[in-house]
Design a protein around this motif. Sequence first.
Motif, PDB file in Angstrom:
ATOM      1  N   GLU A 195       0.830  -1.206   0.000  1.00  0.00           N
ATOM      2  CA  GLU A 195       0.000   0.000   0.000  1.00  0.00           C
ATOM      3  C   GLU A 195       0.865   1.257   0.000  1.00  0.00           C
ATOM      4  O   GLU A 195       0.656   2.181  -0.805  1.00  0.00           O
ATOM      5  CB  GLU A 195      -0.919  -0.017   1.231  1.00  0.00           C
ATOM      6  CG  GLU A 195      -1.545   1.306   1.591  1.00  0.00           C
ATOM      7  CD  GLU A 195      -2.703   1.684   0.683  1.00  0.00           C
ATOM      8  OE1 GLU A 195      -3.251   2.791   0.862  1.00  0.00           O
ATOM      9  OE2 GLU A 195      -3.057   0.887  -0.203  1.00  0.00           O
ATOM     10  N   SER A 252      -6.386   2.513  -2.937  1.00  0.00           N
ATOM     11  CA  SER A 252      -6.548   1.103  -2.559  1.00  0.00           C
ATOM     12  C   SER A 252      -6.212   0.242  -3.772  1.00  0.00           C
ATOM     13  O   SER A 252      -7.108  -0.258  -4.470  1.00  0.00           O
ATOM     14  CB  SER A 252      -7.976   0.838  -2.075  1.00  0.00           C
ATOM     15  OG  SER A 252      -8.282   1.617  -0.942  1.00  0.00           O
ATOM     16  N   GLY A 312     -11.672  -6.135  -4.148  1.00  0.00           N
ATOM     17  CA  GLY A 312     -11.211  -5.664  -2.846  1.00  0.00           C
ATOM     18  C   GLY A 312     -12.263  -5.730  -1.761  1.00  0.00           C
ATOM     19  O   GLY A 312     -11.977  -6.114  -0.622  1.00  0.00           O
ATOM     20  N   TYR A 358     -12.010  -7.688   1.867  1.00  0.00           N
ATOM     21  CA  TYR A 358     -12.203  -6.953   3.127  1.00  0.00           C
ATOM     22  C   TYR A 358     -13.319  -7.564   3.969  1.00  0.00           C
ATOM     23  O   TYR A 358     -13.129  -7.843   5.158  1.00  0.00           O
ATOM     24  CB  TYR A 358     -12.512  -5.490   2.816  1.00  0.00           C
ATOM     25  CG  TYR A 358     -12.796  -4.658   4.045  1.00  0.00           C
ATOM     26  CD1 TYR A 358     -11.828  -4.509   5.048  1.00  0.00           C
ATOM     27  CD2 TYR A 358     -14.027  -4.022   4.215  1.00  0.00           C
ATOM     28  CE1 TYR A 358     -12.083  -3.753   6.173  1.00  0.00           C
ATOM     29  CE2 TYR A 358     -14.282  -3.255   5.342  1.00  0.00           C
ATOM     30  CZ  TYR A 358     -13.307  -3.126   6.320  1.00  0.00           C
ATOM     31  OH  TYR A 358     -13.561  -2.381   7.444  1.00  0.00           O
ATOM     32  N   CYS A 411      -6.981  -1.108   4.111  1.00  0.00           N
ATOM     33  CA  CYS A 411      -6.962   0.092   3.263  1.00  0.00           C
ATOM     34  C   CYS A 411      -6.388  -0.225   1.883  1.00  0.00           C
ATOM     35  O   CYS A 411      -6.768   0.397   0.891  1.00  0.00           O
ATOM     36  CB  CYS A 411      -6.138   1.193   3.929  1.00  0.00           C
ATOM     37  SG  CYS A 411      -6.887   1.858   5.435  1.00  0.00           S
ATOM     38  N   MET A 412      -5.482  -1.176   1.821  1.00  0.00           N
ATOM     39  CA  MET A 412      -4.896  -1.542   0.534  1.00  0.00           C
ATOM     40  C   MET A 412      -5.896  -2.250  -0.375  1.00  0.00           C
ATOM     41  O   MET A 412      -5.922  -2.039  -1.577  1.00  0.00           O
ATOM     42  CB  MET A 412      -3.672  -2.441   0.750  1.00  0.00           C
ATOM     43  CG  MET A 412      -2.778  -2.598  -0.484  1.00  0.00           C
ATOM     44  SD  MET A 412      -3.336  -3.816  -1.681  1.00  0.00           S
ATOM     45  CE  MET A 412      -2.825  -5.342  -0.897  1.00  0.00           C
ATOM     46  N   SER A 423      -9.425  -2.233  -0.123  1.00  0.00           N
ATOM     47  CA  SER A 423     -10.683  -1.548  -0.399  1.00  0.00           C
ATOM     48  C   SER A 423     -10.733  -0.213   0.327  1.00  0.00           C
ATOM     49  O   SER A 423     -10.444  -0.140   1.526  1.00  0.00           O
ATOM     50  CB  SER A 423     -11.874  -2.422   0.037  1.00  0.00           C
ATOM     51  OG  SER A 423     -13.091  -1.725  -0.129  1.00  0.00           O
ATOM     52  N   PHE A 424     -11.139   0.821  -0.393  1.00  0.00           N
ATOM     53  CA  PHE A 424     -11.235   2.138   0.232  1.00  0.00           C
ATOM     54  C   PHE A 424     -12.395   2.208   1.228  1.00  0.00           C
ATOM     55  O   PHE A 424     -12.431   3.099   2.071  1.00  0.00           O
ATOM     56  CB  PHE A 424     -11.403   3.222  -0.834  1.00  0.00           C
ATOM     57  CG  PHE A 424     -11.158   4.608  -0.319  1.00  0.00           C
ATOM     58  CD1 PHE A 424      -9.869   5.065  -0.092  1.00  0.00           C
ATOM     59  CD2 PHE A 424     -12.217   5.463  -0.050  1.00  0.00           C
ATOM     60  CE1 PHE A 424      -9.634   6.331   0.395  1.00  0.00           C
ATOM     61  CE2 PHE A 424     -11.999   6.738   0.433  1.00  0.00           C
ATOM     62  CZ  PHE A 424     -10.706   7.178   0.658  1.00  0.00           C
TER      63      PHE A 424
END
Length: 309
Positions: free
Chosen positions: A22, A137, A219, A223, A258-259, A261-262
């Motif tokens: 990230e 992300s 993503g 998550y 965070c990497m 999915s925003f």
Amino acid sequence: MKSIFKELTIVQLILLLLGLFEVVCVSFTFLKLDLTTLIIVYGMLSMVVLGYYIRVHGRHSFLLCRPKIRMTPVMVAALLCIAFQLYVVICYQHNDADDAWYVGTSVTTWQSGKLFLYSPYNGEPLNWANAKDYLLSPLPVFWAVLSKLMHVHPTVFCHCAVPVLMVCLAYGVYYMLGRELVGKAYVWYFVLFTGVLNMFGYYSTRTTGTFLLFRSWQGKAVYCAILLPLFFYYVLKVFQNAERRWIIGMILTSLASCMVSFSAVTLTPLLAGAMCLTYAVYKKDLKVPLEMACCVIPNVVLLTVYLMM
């Protein structure tokens, strides 16, 4: 640094490598560097981290672990349930409309060698103002990196290799979580129950089972199905014993989230805040909640960057 690495588990090491990607990828995106440079720099940093981890752990490395496993009927049933889901994701393919962005970005990055330079929709220069959350992300870029290293087309990698990996990781996390919730004696009942819920979870397109079995390369699926339960696992460990390694696990899980999915930038602080408040009221202690709150630092940084773009 040595004491921190000595406390890291294998799961936390994986989270650290994801969090490292990230930091490197987002930095390289704004510096407008290419994919080859990203692969070289991230690969070297990963080798340094992995080498230092093995050196610190020495003879107590996970490579020397020989756990004793006693098969039980419920364990066999749970493993068969997982094996059936692996068969489904290997032999069948789900085509999702969101692949136009997620897989499309991986293919565009893999083909052009550039980071978020071209739109996966039409090949024109990408307008960053309309893709700020995706820039921060960069999971599709991570798939492109792995595809490049393995010499596999990203579409094949995302639809064939990633689902197998995600299903295995997900049930590994469910096993860890089950040991905390129901205990070691009933953990395989928990895993079996979770597996059945996932198989019959297609009453909505937004359930955990649907994400895990149909869209595991996206993503939000990673998550919801893996990192959010893992974050809750570390919260439970902190509630039992507020050791530094569990708080580090919360921080690393938040960064890795965070990497991928925003959505994690806003959702993880909500869970963390609720758990900090619960701990402060139940334990009548403010020190540990303040330490737990450090896990939202990556989220605050990324949200600040998002608002400044």
